[in-house]
Design an enzyme around this catalytic site. Structure first.
Site, short mmCIF file in Angstrom:
data_model
loop_
_atom_site.label_atom_id
_atom_site.label_comp_id
_atom_site.label_asym_id
_atom_site.label_seq_id
_atom_site.Cartn_x
_atom_site.Cartn_y
_atom_site.Cartn_z
N ASP A 98 -2.92 17.53 -2.29
CA ASP A 98 -3.00 16.40 -1.38
C ASP A 98 -4.00 16.76 -0.29
OD1 ASP A 98 -2.20 14.01 0.05
OD2 ASP A 98 -0.25 14.22 -0.92
N ASP A 199 -5.47 11.30 0.87
CA ASP A 199 -4.60 10.49 1.72
C ASP A 199 -5.39 9.45 2.52
OD1 ASP A 199 -1.76 10.38 2.74
OD2 ASP A 199 -2.76 10.74 4.64
N GLU A 252 -5.95 7.42 -2.08
CA GLU A 252 -4.92 6.49 -1.65
C GLU A 252 -5.60 5.51 -0.71
OE1 GLU A 252 -0.73 6.11 0.76
OE2 GLU A 252 -2.44 7.19 1.54
N HIS A 321 6.32 8.94 -2.88
CA HIS A 321 7.18 9.39 -1.78
C HIS A 321 7.21 8.42 -0.61
CE1 HIS A 321 3.11 10.32 -0.73
NE2 HIS A 321 3.47 10.54 0.50
N ASP A 322 6.44 7.33 -0.67
CA ASP A 322 6.41 6.36 0.43
C ASP A 322 7.14 5.07 0.10
OD1 ASP A 322 4.78 7.98 2.01
OD2 ASP A 322 2.92 7.06 1.28
O1 TEU Z 1 0.50 6.94 3.50
C1 TEU Z 1 -0.28 5.90 3.96
C2 TEU Z 1 0.36 4.60 4.24
O2 TEU Z 1 -0.23 3.79 4.91
C3 TEU Z 1 1.67 4.15 3.78
O3 TEU Z 1 1.86 4.18 2.46
C4 TEU Z 1 2.65 4.83 4.64
O4 TEU Z 1 3.65 5.39 3.87
C5 TEU Z 1 3.30 3.89 5.63
O5 TEU Z 1 4.48 3.49 5.09
C6 TEU Z 1 2.57 2.72 6.12
O6 TEU Z 1 3.50 1.72 6.51
C7 TEU Z 1 -0.01 8.24 3.49
C8 TEU Z 1 1.03 9.20 2.99
O7 TEU Z 1 1.31 8.92 1.65
C9 TEU Z 1 2.22 9.13 3.89
O8 TEU Z 1 3.30 9.89 3.42
C10 TEU Z 1 1.77 9.60 5.24
O9 TEU Z 1 2.81 9.47 6.16
C11 TEU Z 1 0.56 8.83 5.75
O10 TEU Z 1 -0.44 8.67 4.77
C12 TEU Z 1 -0.09 9.56 6.89
O11 TEU Z 1 -0.68 10.74 6.46
#
Ligand code: TEU
Length: 542
Positions: A98, A199, A252, A321-322
């Site tokens: 990542d 990310d 992402e 994971h989100d």
């Molecule tokens: O996530 C980016 C992101 O914008 C979303 O998917 C996030 O989970 C959030 O819910 C927005 O509402 C990435 C990573 O996957 C996430 O785990 C991190 O917290 C984020 O970036 C910051 O690095």
């Protein structure tokens, strides 16, 4: 998709702190992953994406990095990491890291040196004067915070952070930042890493810090989404860092639309190999993810078909994971967990692109069963709960928002067995283990020939062995209220995937009825109607 990318790749995402704990501290670690490699290989996947394992104060579970070249002691040592790469490779599995480069941790040496007045490092971040006692601009923040925090003891200077205040955004206008990050990437590539999951990569370059057009969420986004500056950086990283190592990258990309996705992964432009788009994950939301509606299958189908048709190749995913567990999003799914999980396996392995399987998805894990906010860890959930409170939303409603949408839903520990610690830990887990681990676990699934895990394995093996699933064109055939069908075809072969995305039986659409040979199904028998959450992959005869 670039030439370094192998089309038969199926990726398994590991959220290390929730995967397997080898030393009883309640946090998953690298040795836990190493000891699980035979299991991972048995799934048939050939790459692992590791969520961040770098040194971090863990304000956002490792997405706030304080040293990009060090392993967090919670997860192990650099020797453990090297062993993981070696052992994975011995099983034909690549490691994808990542890469979190929109921001660092505020505890990173660069930010600390900036705070101590070193001009060189001030320029690594976005530090601005306020305007007449006000903040530098009107932008919004992804974690429902104010995106500007006073810089050190300053009374009129602020630093920008689109995520938590412990995640200051890097200044990508500064070539030194590019040089530092390139160096970090080479450090990991030299250790045998095959690529990166980048990310929030489409927001790294801010065109201007001017006020943005007022919006309900994320005011200011038009100044940083998919900017030319971002495209240039991606091109440079591809050319000067990834290419020489034969490595690949998935981005992402938040809020990405089809046109932007095309520009980011068009082979001739040489930027990313594929992106994680969000539209299909947002079909059951109103404006923001916290306001969920019923998941309407037809909306999902149309969205999937649109993206399949609009891009030559993309990342295929339904969980990470989100996001809440995908099968928990079907409101009528109660009682059909296994059929649903298998149906999603059918989707994930028959759409065109690179499938990403999130840990636990292969055994049909469900959303966490949190009882109250104290059981939730995620910073975003806590911030959003507080914001909803300040907006006077009723407490039951606030809690329901968290229950349905919290990122912790997917972060509960991997369910290896029915034991008290779910085979995940002998200690106290960092996040509550789901009660249903007594029923849903790897040990039980491994003993079943017709279970969820066996089905995921079968679908992964099909995905890798049938050329038509790898290379075939995608043609939508039917998008009904609950029934979805599409064809995948190469010159020599054609298969049809059929889904009933509902707990109610449905008629088989006449237009796709034909004599066919069954390749895969989540039911033992073939009937005229489609049963709840039925999936069939068939090869039409003649
Ligand atoms: O996530 C980016 C992101 O914008 C979303 O998917 C996030 O989970 C959030 O819910 C927005 O509402 C990435 C990573 O996957 C996430 O785990 C991190 O917290 C984020 O970036 C910051 O690095």
């Amino acid at each position: 998709m670039g030439k370094n990318f192998k089309r038969d790749t199926v990726v398994y995402q590991i959220y290390p702190r929730s995967y397997r704990d080898s030393d009883g501290d309640g946090i998953g670690d690298l040795r836990g992953i190493i000891s699980s490699l035979d299991y991972i290989a048995s799934l048939g996947v050939n790459a692992i994406w590791l969520s961040p394992i770098y040194q971090s104060p863990d304000d956002d579970n490792g997405y706030d990095i304080s040293d990009y070249k060090a392993i967090s002691p919670k997860f192990g040592t650099m020797d453990d990491f090297d062993e993981l790469v070696r052992e994975a490779k011995a099983r034909g599995i690549d490691i994808i890291m990542d890469l979190v480069i929109n921001h660092t941790s505020d505890e990173h040496e660069w930010f600390q040196r900036a705070l101590h007045g070193e001009e060189k490092y001030r320029k690594y971040y976005i530090i601005e004067k306020g305007q007449d006692g006000k903040l530098p601009n009107n932008w919004g923040n992804f974690f429902a915070e104010c995106p500007w925090t006073p810089f050190g003891d300053s009374t009129d200077e602020y630093y920008l952070h689109l995520f938590s205040k412990k995640q200051p955004d890097l200044n990508w206008h500064n070539p030194d930042v590019l040089a530092e990050i390139s160096d970090i990437m080479r450090f990991w590539l030299d250790r045998g890493v095959r690529g990166f999951r980048c990310d929030v990569i489409n927001i790294i370059y801010k065109n201007t810090l001017a006020d943005g057009k007022k919006r309900f969420i994320l005011t200011g986004q038009e100044h940083y989404l998919s900017t030319d500056g971002c495209h240039n950086i991606l091109k440079t990283l591809r050319e000067t860092v990834l290419e020489p190592y034969g490595a690949w990258a998935v981005g992402e990309t938040v809020f990405v639309n089809l046109k932007q996705a095309r520009d980011l992964c068009d082979e001739s432009r040489g930027e990313l190999d594929m992106v994680f788009s969000f539209e299909h994950m947002e079909v059951d939301q109103m404006v923001v993810k916290w306001f969920k509606t019923k998941l309407k299958p037809q909306k999902l189908m149309r969205c999937l078909s649109k993206w399949q048709g609009g891009l030559d190749w993309n990342a295929i995913y339904f969980e990470n994971h989100d996001q809440p567990r995908f099968i928990s999003r079907f409101s009528d799914g109660e009682g059909y967990r296994e059929k649903l999980s298998m149906m999603v396996a059918g989707l994930a392995m028959t759409l065109r692109g690179t499938p990403f399987v999130f840990e636990g998805q292969e055994i049909g894990m469900t959303n966490g069963d949190f009882q109250n906010l104290d059981e939730v860890e995620d910073i975003e959930s806590h911030n959003v709960y507080a914001m909803a409170k300040s907006l006077h939303l009723p407490s039951a409603y606030r809690w329901r928002m968290i229950q349905r949408t919290s990122r912790d839903n997917a972060r509960t520990p991997m369910q290896w067995s029915a034991d008290e610690g779910a085979g995940f830990t002998t200690g106290t887990p960092w996040l509550k283990i789901n009660h249903n681990h007594t029923e849903i676990n790897v040990e039980r699934e491994s003993a079943r020939e017709d279970g969820v895990l066996a089905f995921w394995r079968y679908m992964i093996s099909l995905r890798k062995s049938l050329d038509v699933l790898m290379d075939g064109d995608f043609t939508p055939l039917y998008e009904g209220r609950t029934v979805y069908a599409y064809a995948r075809a190469t010159r020599g072969e054609r298969v049809v995937a059929i889904f009933n995305m509902s707990a109610k039986s449905a008629k088989m659409p006449k237009s796709i009825l034909c004599e066919s040979e069954l390749i895969a199904s989540n039911y033992d028998t073939v009937e005229d109607t489609l049963r709840p959450f039925e999936f069939r992959l068939v090869r039409p005869l003649a």
